[in-house]
Structures are given as structure tokens and as C-alpha cells.
Design a protein around this motif. Structure first.
Motif, mmCIF file in Angstrom:
data_model
loop_
_atom_site.group_PDB
_atom_site.id
_atom_site.type_symbol
_atom_site.label_atom_id
_atom_site.label_comp_id
_atom_site.label_asym_id
_atom_site.label_seq_id
_atom_site.Cartn_x
_atom_site.Cartn_y
_atom_site.Cartn_z
ATOM 1 N N ALA A 6 66.433 21.537 52.009
ATOM 2 C CA ALA A 6 66.731 22.610 52.959
ATOM 3 C C ALA A 6 65.444 23.146 53.581
ATOM 4 O O ALA A 6 65.388 23.400 54.792
ATOM 5 C CB ALA A 6 67.497 23.731 52.263
ATOM 6 N N ARG A 7 64.400 23.293 52.784
ATOM 7 C CA ARG A 7 63.102 23.744 53.318
ATOM 8 C C ARG A 7 62.576 22.764 54.365
ATOM 9 O O ARG A 7 62.059 23.177 55.397
ATOM 10 C CB ARG A 7 62.078 23.872 52.196
ATOM 11 C CG ARG A 7 62.254 25.061 51.321
ATOM 12 C CD ARG A 7 61.188 25.025 50.222
ATOM 13 N NE ARG A 7 61.532 25.885 49.140
ATOM 14 C CZ ARG A 7 61.218 27.160 49.070
ATOM 15 N NH1 ARG A 7 60.535 27.721 50.042
ATOM 16 N NH2 ARG A 7 61.578 27.888 48.033
ATOM 17 N N SER B 45 60.912 32.442 59.414
ATOM 18 C CA SER B 45 61.184 31.119 58.841
ATOM 19 C C SER B 45 60.010 30.650 57.991
ATOM 20 O O SER B 45 60.195 30.133 56.883
ATOM 21 C CB SER B 45 61.464 30.129 59.972
ATOM 22 O OG SER B 45 61.539 28.824 59.489
ATOM 23 N N LYS B 46 58.805 30.831 58.491
ATOM 24 C CA LYS B 46 57.614 30.411 57.738
ATOM 25 C C LYS B 46 57.450 31.243 56.467
ATOM 26 O O LYS B 46 57.093 30.716 55.414
ATOM 27 C CB LYS B 46 56.372 30.505 58.621
ATOM 28 C CG LYS B 46 56.321 29.421 59.668
ATOM 29 C CD LYS B 46 55.112 29.569 60.562
ATOM 30 C CE LYS B 46 55.130 28.483 61.629
ATOM 31 N NZ LYS B 46 54.055 28.628 62.590
ATOM 32 N N ALA B 47 57.710 32.541 56.571
ATOM 33 C CA ALA B 47 57.598 33.406 55.395
ATOM 34 C C ALA B 47 58.631 33.015 54.337
ATOM 35 O O ALA B 47 58.314 32.918 53.151
ATOM 36 C CB ALA B 47 57.766 34.870 55.797
ATOM 37 N N VAL B 48 59.851 32.786 54.761
ATOM 38 C CA VAL B 48 60.918 32.402 53.829
ATOM 39 C C VAL B 48 60.618 31.040 53.212
ATOM 40 O O VAL B 48 60.844 30.821 52.024
ATOM 41 C CB VAL B 48 62.285 32.412 54.544
ATOM 42 C CG1 VAL B 48 63.355 31.739 53.704
ATOM 43 C CG2 VAL B 48 62.698 33.843 54.869
ATOM 44 N N SER B 49 60.072 30.134 53.997
ATOM 45 C CA SER B 49 59.749 28.796 53.505
ATOM 46 C C SER B 49 58.698 28.850 52.399
ATOM 47 O O SER B 49 58.663 27.986 51.533
ATOM 48 C CB SER B 49 59.264 27.920 54.653
ATOM 49 O OG SER B 49 59.072 26.604 54.219
ATOM 50 N N GLY B 50 57.875 29.884 52.414
ATOM 51 C CA GLY B 50 56.828 30.029 51.406
ATOM 52 C C GLY B 50 57.303 30.654 50.101
ATOM 53 O O GLY B 50 56.557 30.702 49.128
ATOM 54 N N LEU B 51 58.545 31.131 50.066
ATOM 55 C CA LEU B 51 59.069 31.748 48.855
ATOM 56 C C LEU B 51 59.419 30.685 47.822
ATOM 57 O O LEU B 51 59.776 29.563 48.165
ATOM 58 C CB LEU B 51 60.333 32.555 49.176
ATOM 59 C CG LEU B 51 60.179 33.760 50.113
ATOM 60 C CD1 LEU B 51 61.551 34.370 50.395
ATOM 61 C CD2 LEU B 51 59.233 34.793 49.534
ATOM 62 N N SER B 52 59.346 31.074 46.564
ATOM 63 C CA SER B 52 59.792 30.171 45.510
ATOM 64 C C SER B 52 61.313 30.062 45.572
ATOM 65 O O SER B 52 61.981 30.891 46.191
ATOM 66 C CB SER B 52 59.375 30.699 44.133
ATOM 67 O OG SER B 52 60.134 31.859 43.808
ATOM 68 N N GLN B 53 61.864 29.061 44.904
ATOM 69 C CA GLN B 53 63.322 28.906 44.895
ATOM 70 C C GLN B 53 63.980 30.146 44.307
ATOM 71 O O GLN B 53 64.982 30.626 44.833
ATOM 72 C CB GLN B 53 63.720 27.661 44.104
ATOM 73 C CG GLN B 53 65.226 27.457 44.050
ATOM 74 C CD GLN B 53 65.617 26.210 43.290
ATOM 75 O OE1 GLN B 53 64.862 25.252 43.245
ATOM 76 N NE2 GLN B 53 66.783 26.233 42.693
ATOM 77 N N GLN C 271 66.573 32.477 46.330
ATOM 78 C CA GLN C 271 67.926 32.721 45.828
ATOM 79 C C GLN C 271 68.193 34.223 45.727
ATOM 80 O O GLN C 271 69.266 34.688 46.101
ATOM 81 C CB GLN C 271 68.124 32.057 44.460
ATOM 82 C CG GLN C 271 68.309 30.566 44.545
ATOM 83 C CD GLN C 271 68.377 29.912 43.177
ATOM 84 O OE1 GLN C 271 67.591 30.222 42.285
ATOM 85 N NE2 GLN C 271 69.297 28.986 43.022
ATOM 86 N N SER C 272 67.231 34.976 45.241
ATOM 87 C CA SER C 272 67.393 36.431 45.139
ATOM 88 C C SER C 272 67.585 37.051 46.517
ATOM 89 O O SER C 272 68.451 37.908 46.711
ATOM 90 C CB SER C 272 66.176 37.073 44.462
ATOM 91 O OG SER C 272 66.089 36.679 43.126
ATOM 92 N N LEU C 273 66.784 36.613 47.481
ATOM 93 C CA LEU C 273 66.896 37.119 48.845
ATOM 94 C C LEU C 273 68.267 36.822 49.414
ATOM 95 O O LEU C 273 68.919 37.695 50.001
ATOM 96 C CB LEU C 273 65.807 36.495 49.732
ATOM 97 C CG LEU C 273 65.813 36.887 51.202
ATOM 98 C CD1 LEU C 273 65.495 38.369 51.360
ATOM 99 C CD2 LEU C 273 64.809 36.041 51.977
ATOM 100 N N MET C 274 68.749 35.607 49.221
ATOM 101 C CA MET C 274 70.048 35.225 49.764
ATOM 102 C C MET C 274 71.188 35.974 49.080
ATOM 103 O O MET C 274 72.185 36.311 49.717
ATOM 104 C CB MET C 274 70.236 33.713 49.654
ATOM 105 C CG MET C 274 69.281 32.948 50.565
ATOM 106 S SD MET C 274 69.375 31.176 50.350
ATOM 107 C CE MET C 274 70.766 30.822 51.402
ATOM 108 N N LYS C 275 71.051 36.246 47.786
ATOM 109 C CA LYS C 275 72.088 36.975 47.059
ATOM 110 C C LYS C 275 72.176 38.431 47.504
ATOM 111 O O LYS C 275 73.201 39.080 47.326
ATOM 112 C CB LYS C 275 71.833 36.903 45.556
ATOM 113 C CG LYS C 275 72.161 35.539 44.970
ATOM 114 C CD LYS C 275 71.865 35.485 43.489
ATOM 115 C CE LYS C 275 72.147 34.099 42.937
ATOM 116 N NZ LYS C 275 71.791 33.998 41.514
ATOM 117 N N MET C 276 71.095 38.940 48.092
ATOM 118 C CA MET C 276 71.114 40.325 48.576
ATOM 119 C C MET C 276 72.113 40.499 49.710
ATOM 120 O O MET C 276 72.704 41.556 49.862
ATOM 121 C CB MET C 276 69.726 40.759 49.038
ATOM 122 C CG MET C 276 68.733 40.922 47.948
ATOM 123 S SD MET C 276 67.131 41.290 48.662
ATOM 124 C CE MET C 276 66.690 42.710 47.706
#
Length: 189
Positions: free
Chosen positions: A98-99, A151-159, A163-168
Motif C-alpha cells: 500500500a505504501r 501523503s509523504k508524512a503518512v508514508s513515513g509512519l510505522s505500520q 494503523q492507530s491513525l486509521m483507527k481514529m
């Protein structure tokens, strides 16, 4: 239908066919989408000949599809001892894939558009039509620049972070509202 395809569960067959239909909406053609789905759900690395047989498409079409999937950085090539054929498997887990898709879409779509808009916005004009067009292009540029940066900032996040961000989910809107209240800002739109 080949015997190999019949060994795929009906559920996997439906997924492969559907993924092909969705492929055109995600930036690649139906066959490439089906190839990717089959590579992902197949329990072991798969050869181009097997892909051709399982999907009922020409070997040439599979070769072009493999090149496309490699350009998206979604598959890797493997060798098997005693076999001269190349075998293909996913580049990593679903999150890594996905990344890669997000990164490639940004590189292929957002960045060229931002570049074009930057060059057009540097042009001076006194024509009222051009001034209106430049104002709208500026809005589009600002939106796409934010999307690209996000997009670049999100791409740099760990899995785990992603996942935590998306669950919010909708909780993000509440968090922004809370931040705005604390800072005394309000949404004027």
C-alpha cells in the motif's frame, strides 16, 4: 479452465477477478490487477507461465504486466534451485505494498501536476480570464501540495502508527475541533 485455477478456492477466484476490475480505477489495467491479486493470494512464488495459464492470457501480456508491477515496486523476482525460470512474489506485506502504491501515485500524478501548476503560476498576466484561472490554479496547487505533503508524512509512519491513525477515523475531526477551540480558531467555511 486449467486445473491450477480450479485449485484456487471460489473465494480466491472471485477476488482475483474483482481485483482486475478495480485495477483500472487504481492506475493499472485489468490483467495487471488480476496478476497482482493472484501473486498476492498464491501460496508460493509463481512463474510467468503459471500466471499466463491461470489467468488465460498470453505470455506476452504477462511479461508486460510483470514489467508494470515491477515499475510500481509491488513484486519481486526470485529464482528456485535447478530452475531457470523467474518466479514472482509480493514485495512485502500488504502494508508495504500500500505504501508503494501511494508513493508511486504521488510520483506519477501529484508531482507532475504540482510542477505544471508552479510553472503556470509564475506566468504574469493582466487578462481577467487569466487572473481568474490563476486564482483557481493557486487553490488547486495549495490543495495538492497539502495532499502530497500529507501523503509523504503518512508514508513515513510505522505500520503501528498508521494503523492507530486509521483507527481514529472520525475522531480526527474531533481532535482538530478541540485544537481549534483551545487556540481560539474557528472553521469559517
Amino acid at each position: 479452465m486449467s486445473t491450477e485455477v480450479e485449485r484456487l478456492s471460489p473465494q480466491a477466484q472471485v477476488f482475483v477477478m474483482h481485483f482486475g476490475e478495480m485495477g483500472s480505477r487504481w492506475g493499472f489495467n485489468r490483467t495487471v490487477g488480476q496478476m497482482l491479486a493472484l501473486i498476492v493470494v498464491h501460496p508460493k512464488p509463481i512463474s510467468a507461465d503459471e500466471l499466463s495459464q491461470l489467468l488465460g492470457v498470453s505470455r506476452g501480456n504477462v511479461s508486460m504486466g510483470i514489467k508494470e508491477l515491477q515499475s510500481w515496486r509491488l513484486i519481486k523476482t526470485e529464482k528456485q534451485p535447478g530452475d531457470r525460470k523467474d518466479y514472482y512474489s509480493p514485495i512485502g506485506d500488504i502494508w508495504q505494498m500500500a505504501r508503494h502504491v501511494v508513493d508511486e501515485r504521488s510520483r506519477r500524478e501529484l508531482e507532475p501536476t504540482l510542477s505544471l501548476l508552479r510553472s503556470q503560476l509564475l506566468e504574469d498576466s493582466s487578462d481577467s480570464y487569466d487572473l481568474h484561472a490563476q486564482a483557481k490554479m493557486t487553490e488547486i496547487y495549495e490543495l495538492l501540495e497539502l495532499a502530497n505533503d500529507w501523503s509523504k508524512a503518512v508514508s513515513g509512519l510505522s505500520q503501528k502508527q498508521l494503523q492507530s491513525l486509521m483507527k481514529m477515523g472520525s475522531g480526527l475531526g474531533k481532535l482538530v475541533e478541540f485544537k481549534d477551540k483551545i487556540l481560539g480558531q474557528s472553521d469559517s467555511k
